[in-house]
Scaffold this motif. Sequence first.
Motif, PDB file in Angstrom:
ATOM      1  N   UNK A   3       0.864  -1.183   0.000  1.00  0.00           N
ATOM      2  CA  UNK A   3       0.000   0.000   0.000  1.00  0.00           C
ATOM      3  C   UNK A   3       0.898   1.231   0.000  1.00  0.00           C
ATOM      4  N   UNK A   4       0.617   2.185  -0.871  1.00  0.00           N
ATOM      5  CA  UNK A   4       1.448   3.403  -0.898  1.00  0.00           C
ATOM      6  C   UNK A   4       1.371   4.095   0.462  1.00  0.00           C
ATOM      7  N   UNK A   5       0.230   3.904   1.150  1.00  0.00           N
ATOM      8  CA  UNK A   5       0.065   4.577   2.449  1.00  0.00           C
ATOM      9  C   UNK A   5       0.963   3.975   3.541  1.00  0.00           C
ATOM     10  N   UNK A   6       1.617   2.856   3.267  1.00  0.00           N
ATOM     11  CA  UNK A   6       2.592   2.316   4.235  1.00  0.00           C
ATOM     12  C   UNK A   6       3.751   3.295   4.403  1.00  0.00           C
ATOM     13  N   UNK A  48      11.218   5.059   5.659  1.00  0.00           N
ATOM     14  CA  UNK A  48      10.772   4.279   6.820  1.00  0.00           C
ATOM     15  C   UNK A  48       9.277   3.984   6.697  1.00  0.00           C
ATOM     16  N   UNK A  49       8.896   2.700   6.666  1.00  0.00           N
ATOM     17  CA  UNK A  49       7.466   2.391   6.626  1.00  0.00           C
ATOM     18  C   UNK A  49       6.805   2.697   7.976  1.00  0.00           C
ATOM     19  N   UNK A  50       5.501   2.902   7.925  1.00  0.00           N
ATOM     20  CA  UNK A  50       4.743   3.265   9.134  1.00  0.00           C
ATOM     21  C   UNK A  50       5.001   2.276  10.284  1.00  0.00           C
ATOM     22  N   UNK A  51       4.989   0.979   9.977  1.00  0.00           N
ATOM     23  CA  UNK A  51       5.153  -0.023  11.052  1.00  0.00           C
ATOM     24  C   UNK A  51       6.501   0.121  11.775  1.00  0.00           C
ATOM     25  N   UNK A  52       7.505   0.569  11.033  1.00  0.00           N
ATOM     26  CA  UNK A  52       8.835   0.728  11.624  1.00  0.00           C
ATOM     27  C   UNK A  52       8.859   1.999  12.479  1.00  0.00           C
ATOM     28  N   UNK A 101      10.597  -5.340  -8.686  1.00  0.00           N
ATOM     29  CA  UNK A 101      11.699  -4.443  -9.066  1.00  0.00           C
ATOM     30  C   UNK A 101      12.190  -4.769 -10.475  1.00  0.00           C
ATOM     31  N   UNK A 102      12.283  -6.058 -10.765  1.00  0.00           N
ATOM     32  CA  UNK A 102      12.770  -6.470 -12.083  1.00  0.00           C
ATOM     33  C   UNK A 102      11.867  -5.912 -13.185  1.00  0.00           C
ATOM     34  N   UNK A 103      10.540  -5.972 -12.942  1.00  0.00           N
ATOM     35  CA  UNK A 103       9.593  -5.438 -13.941  1.00  0.00           C
ATOM     36  C   UNK A 103       9.821  -3.945 -14.148  1.00  0.00           C
ATOM     37  N   UNK A 112       9.801  -1.942  -3.809  1.00  0.00           N
ATOM     38  CA  UNK A 112       8.471  -2.564  -3.892  1.00  0.00           C
ATOM     39  C   UNK A 112       7.331  -1.558  -3.820  1.00  0.00           C
ATOM     40  N   UNK A 113       7.623  -0.360  -3.266  1.00  0.00           N
ATOM     41  CA  UNK A 113       6.546   0.645  -3.139  1.00  0.00           C
ATOM     42  C   UNK A 113       6.464   1.545  -4.359  1.00  0.00           C
ATOM     43  N   UNK A 114       7.374   1.381  -5.304  1.00  0.00           N
ATOM     44  CA  UNK A 114       7.339   2.220  -6.510  1.00  0.00           C
ATOM     45  C   UNK A 114       6.351   1.650  -7.528  1.00  0.00           C
ATOM     46  N   UNK A 115       5.867   2.539  -8.381  1.00  0.00           N
ATOM     47  CA  UNK A 115       4.959   2.080  -9.425  1.00  0.00           C
ATOM     48  C   UNK A 115       5.306   2.758 -10.752  1.00  0.00           C
ATOM     49  N   UNK A 116       4.486   2.458 -11.753  1.00  0.00           N
ATOM     50  CA  UNK A 116       4.763   2.981 -13.090  1.00  0.00           C
ATOM     51  C   UNK A 116       4.666   4.502 -13.136  1.00  0.00           C
TER      52      UNK A 116
END
Length: 383
Positions: free
Chosen positions: A6-9, A27-31, A286-288, A363-367
Amino acid sequence: VAALSARSDFEILASHRFLNTAFCGPIPKVVEVAMSERMRARATAPTDVLQAMEQVDVVRGQVASLLNAQRSEIAFLHSTSDGENIVARSLALGPGDNVVTDDLSYHTTHVLGEALARSRGVEFRVVPSRNGAVSAEDYSHFVDGRTKLLIVSAVAHVNGFAHNLPHLAALAHEYGAYLYVDAIQAVGTREIDVRREDVDFLCFGTYKWVMSGFGVAPFYIRRELLDLIAPDRVGWHTAHHLRGDAPYQSAKKFEHASPSFDCYYPLGAALHYLESLGLENIEAHSTRLVSLLREELTRRAIRCFTPAENRAPTISFWVGGPPELTIQALRSRSIEATVSSEEPRFSPQPTAPVTRIRVSCAHFNDENDLQSLIDALADLSPC
Ligand SMILES: Cc1ncc(COP(=O)(O)O)c(C=O)c1O
């Protein structure tokens, strides 16, 4: 390609196109919550050091399972650079011995090799990269019967080049040498199995792809080599073992005094978070993204420093002109990436200024992140 989490992480994604995990992970929210809760606990009740020691061991178990190592093979140091210092200084190196690295490895390795040459007469050999890559075959011309140690960055900070670790390990072992791996740009991006990779030593800071705080760098040491490598310092935490009451059977001998206890709470949360996403999924994502970006760069005749078919989430490429132009083009779109003027030894165009852009696809990046970057590249000239 949608983000894997989730981008909101990641609160930072509300204001930034963040493509710079190779520099420092967000830093993700959980951290963040785990660190705040730890500080809250210490602000409101006496600090329980025994409980904190237990947390260190919980994280030791998490790291061991992340790397497919035994718990007794994991020590906690403070920075990535600590591991190679301990290993290189503990091997009885002397005149005539040599240590081998390549020109893509991190600064620490070069500073350390030069220091060993000055203080111990060790020959420090640097394998030159070709087109952003170095193979085990390239290394084989620099390794001989007096080679004691190969030190590599599993994934290079300059361009994300990923070594074939089992091939390097086979070469090192054929000559009775050891393979030391700086894995800060690799752990958290894909599965790393120290048995399968056959590495002897490995160390990584946790503030990049593990997305936690500074101050903790897990260090793996192959069990059979524990007696060979001595700690470089001693303290209260190792006193009774060193006095012979209960000699060490584990890498804990490198933990001489109070570790950064507080950091093990967010680190535990960060490791859980990565596990919940799955390293295989992270790598596939990431590979994609990297291949999409590479296709676009090729279409625009932008030259890549990173070789094709590379196994890493980081890719570097060049544009013409000084870094300021690139910094401005990225900043105007809130894009975070690493921008630097190219060093002459890597420059594809030695007579004119060249800027290197390093992009990390996490992993949080997108197109959409990539599209913004591609829009920014339209403002810049290829070189
Ligand atoms: C490959 C590599 N090794 C080591 C470091 C530095 O690590 P530390 O400061 O934890 O020693 C970096 C930081 O950019 C890096 O990219």
